[in-house]
Enzyme design. Structure first.
Site, PDB file in Angstrom:
ATOM      1  N   THR A 345       1.008  -1.312   0.051  1.00  0.00           N
ATOM      2  CA  THR A 345       0.131  -0.027  -0.101  1.00  0.00           C
ATOM      3  C   THR A 345       0.765   1.410   0.004  1.00  0.00           C
ATOM      4  O   THR A 345       2.099   1.223   0.496  1.00  0.00           O
ATOM      5  CB  THR A 345      -1.018  -0.050   1.303  1.00  0.00           C
ATOM      6  N   GLU A 346       0.400   2.190  -0.411  1.00  0.00           N
ATOM      7  CA  GLU A 346       1.142   3.487  -0.632  1.00  0.00           C
ATOM      8  C   GLU A 346       1.536   3.966   0.952  1.00  0.00           C
ATOM      9  O   GLU A 346       2.363   5.071   0.939  1.00  0.00           O
ATOM     10  CB  GLU A 346       0.308   4.691  -1.512  1.00  0.00           C
ATOM     11  N   SER A 347       0.778   3.678   1.834  1.00  0.00           N
ATOM     12  CA  SER A 347       0.935   4.177   3.157  1.00  0.00           C
ATOM     13  C   SER A 347       2.311   3.390   3.939  1.00  0.00           C
ATOM     14  O   SER A 347       2.705   3.827   4.865  1.00  0.00           O
ATOM     15  CB  SER A 347      -0.148   3.732   3.856  1.00  0.00           C
TER      16      SER A 347
END
Length: 537
Positions: A345-347
């Site tokens: 995920t981009e997180s």
């Protein structure tokens, strides 16, 4: 050394007109108790006012506060919708004037501020998420800003809209520059006055641990940028520790960067994620059995997820977007193929099973958790093999709009950064909105056609530019009844579902006529059966 104060005392430290920096995603990293104190202080005194709010990711719970802890409800202008409210929407609850400028990658979960943006009561801007989280590092280092190709041809390009989300937005936050004979976008830096951050534990010296956080957010970069700009850094925590008792490697924001610490008085202001006060598998403390992750229902969304999963290959590093795409990981897990690929995920989650809403951005059983800054370096450099993101509306040029749908303001999140450099991009969503289906026996039947067309002549905002897509990039648009591919910059129909009529169910439901492949295929009938078992990576 950091000073320990209350949330009310922290609210009074913020001057009128301050540029306020926040970090996190969802509720991870969000300082809820401080935000409520700022809101209440503004209601009582009219201060602080005129804030310029800068955030990288969606900060809020999409109204799920109702469901979980009964936060006060906020009436909405959409029919039959009511939402609870946590997150950045707190700043709008006191009425207009507290925030007068607002820049974020994703604004959709801050309902009250979106209302003010629609009413032209504040200036609203949206920029790519990866740009914002990495711009903090440029500011911290005293560099003038960030130069990148990310955003070219999209609505953040100043030749299109310049990231402006309403008529009140007048500032030019993006410039086109030329470097070595190529076009780039330049995102200038700025000086934050106040950083409002959250960790889990603070020791007596103000060192901050993220022990129970589900993400290692960009708080360090925000603190450095603020401190080096002469501003103040305020951090909310849930627990206090004696000095020299926290392991050095667990410190994510050193005390030399922290001016004030607020120990929350209400644990309900310290939720790990939007849907979970604390899920230990999110923060890497335990690994849960995958059979505890419920499979998604057998419906049109599952059909779409299965068809997208068929594009995966063993060894792929994958990013999944919010909404329907996030459920692809559950399909892959259900099929027993999860260990052959790496979800991300981009997180900053690497491996495991990414969580869908209401805790998007977190992941069950992650192999590693890195900062979003580092993850976006990997993404923007082309490290991802494949991504699957949502469909808002798609036009004849292959443009996809997920950021502003009529009066609904959402923003792009990491959508622009991820699609700019990923080798294979899949956009996934239902073909029309609110349709009803009968699925089974290897085919799809439309019981009632949807009332919202998603394949339109011209999109309302360009979040992905089909015409700027690199020639080396493969772009697919997957729905429950049809699959399209961008071929020579043209939307080309390559598959239709068994049981679907090409003219009535597809072409008549589009505002443009796509190219039709000479090798038009029928979608794999097996994905239209309740039990599949056909995913072999």
């Amino acid at each position: 050394m950091a000073k320990f104060i209350s949330a009310n005392e922290a609210a009074k430290l913020i001057p009128d007109g301050a540029t306020v920096a926040v970090a996190g995603m969802g509720l991870s990293g969000w300082a809820e108790e401080i935000a409520c104190a700022i809101r209440d202080n503004y209601k009582e005194t009219g201060h602080p006012k005129g804030l310029n709010l800068k955030q990288g990711s969606a900060l809020g719970d999409w109204g799920n506060g109702n469901k979980y802890i009964g936060w006060d409800r906020v009436k909405r202008d959409e029919p039959d919708m009511e939402h609870g409210a946590r997150g950045a929407t707190r700043f709008g609850e006191a009425g207009p004037g507290l925030v007068t400028k607002w820049t974020s990658a994703h604004i959709g979960s801050a309902f009250t501020l979106c209302d003010q943006a629609r009413a032209e009561q504040l200036e609203s801007y949206c920029l790519p998420q990866g740009v914002i989280v990495n711009l903090w590092r440029e500011i911290a280092a005293g560099r003038p800003g960030l130069i990148t190709k990310t955003g070219l041809g999209t609505f953040v390009d100043p030749r299109v809209e310049g990231g402006k989300m309403n008529s009140s937005a007048k500032d030019e936050l993006v410039k086109v520059v030329e470097f070595n004979g190529e076009e780039y976008l330049f995102y200038p830096g700025f000086k934050p006055d106040v950083a409002i951050l959250r960790g889990t534990i603070a020791d007596e010296n103000g060192n901050i641990s993220f022990a129970r956080e589900s993400m290692i957010n960009e708080g360090l970069a925000v603190a450095e940028a603020t401190k080096n700009s002469g501003g103040i850094v305020i951090v909310q925590v849930e627990y206090l520790a004696k000095k020299d008792t926290l392991p050095a490697k667990e410190i994510k924001i050193p005390g030399i960067l922290v001016d004030y610490v607020v120990k929350a008085t209400n644990p309900m202001s310290c939720w790990q994620a939007e849907g979970d006060y604390w899920q230990p598998s999110f923060s890497g403390e335990i690994r849960i059995p995958l059979n505890e992750i419920k499979p998604i229902p057998f419906d049109e969304r599952k059909i779409i997820c299965r068809r997208c999963a068929m594009e995966l290959k063993a060894g792929d590093v994958i990013n999944l977007g919010v909404g329907l795409p996030a459920d692809i990981s559950k399909v892959v897990a259900e099929e027993g193929e999860l260990e052959k690929v790496t979800m991300s995920t981009e997180s900053g989650m690497v491996g495991g099973v990414p969580s869908a809403l209401p805790s998007f951005g977190s992941a069950y059983n992650p192999e590693a958790i890195i900062t979003p800054n580092d993850m976006f370096d990997f993404i923007s450099g082309g490290g991802l093999d494949i991504t699957c993101l949502g469909i808002g509306e798609v036009d004849k040029y292959g443009n996809n709009n997920v950021s502003r749908m009529g009066k609904r303001l959402t923003g792009p999140g990491g959508f622009i950064d991820i699609t700019a450099a990923t080798k294979t991009v899949i956009f996934a969503g239902t073909f029309t909105g609110h349709a009803e289906y009968k699925i089974g026996d290897g085919k799809l039947e439309i019981v009632k056609e949807g009332d919202i067309k998603k394949f339109v002549d011209t999109v309302g905002q360009i979040t992905f530019s089909g015409q700027y897509s690199p020639d080396t990039q493969s772009v697919l648009y997957v729905t429950e009844r049809a699959v399209f591919k961008l071929i020579d910059k043209k939307m080309t129909l390559i598959e239709i579902a068994p049981g679907i009529d090409l003219q009535k169910d597809i072409l008549d439901q589009m505002d443009f006529v796509p190219e039709i492949s000479k090798d038009l295929k029928t979608m794999d009938a097996s994905i239209f059966n309740e039990k599949w078992g056909g995913l072999k990576l």
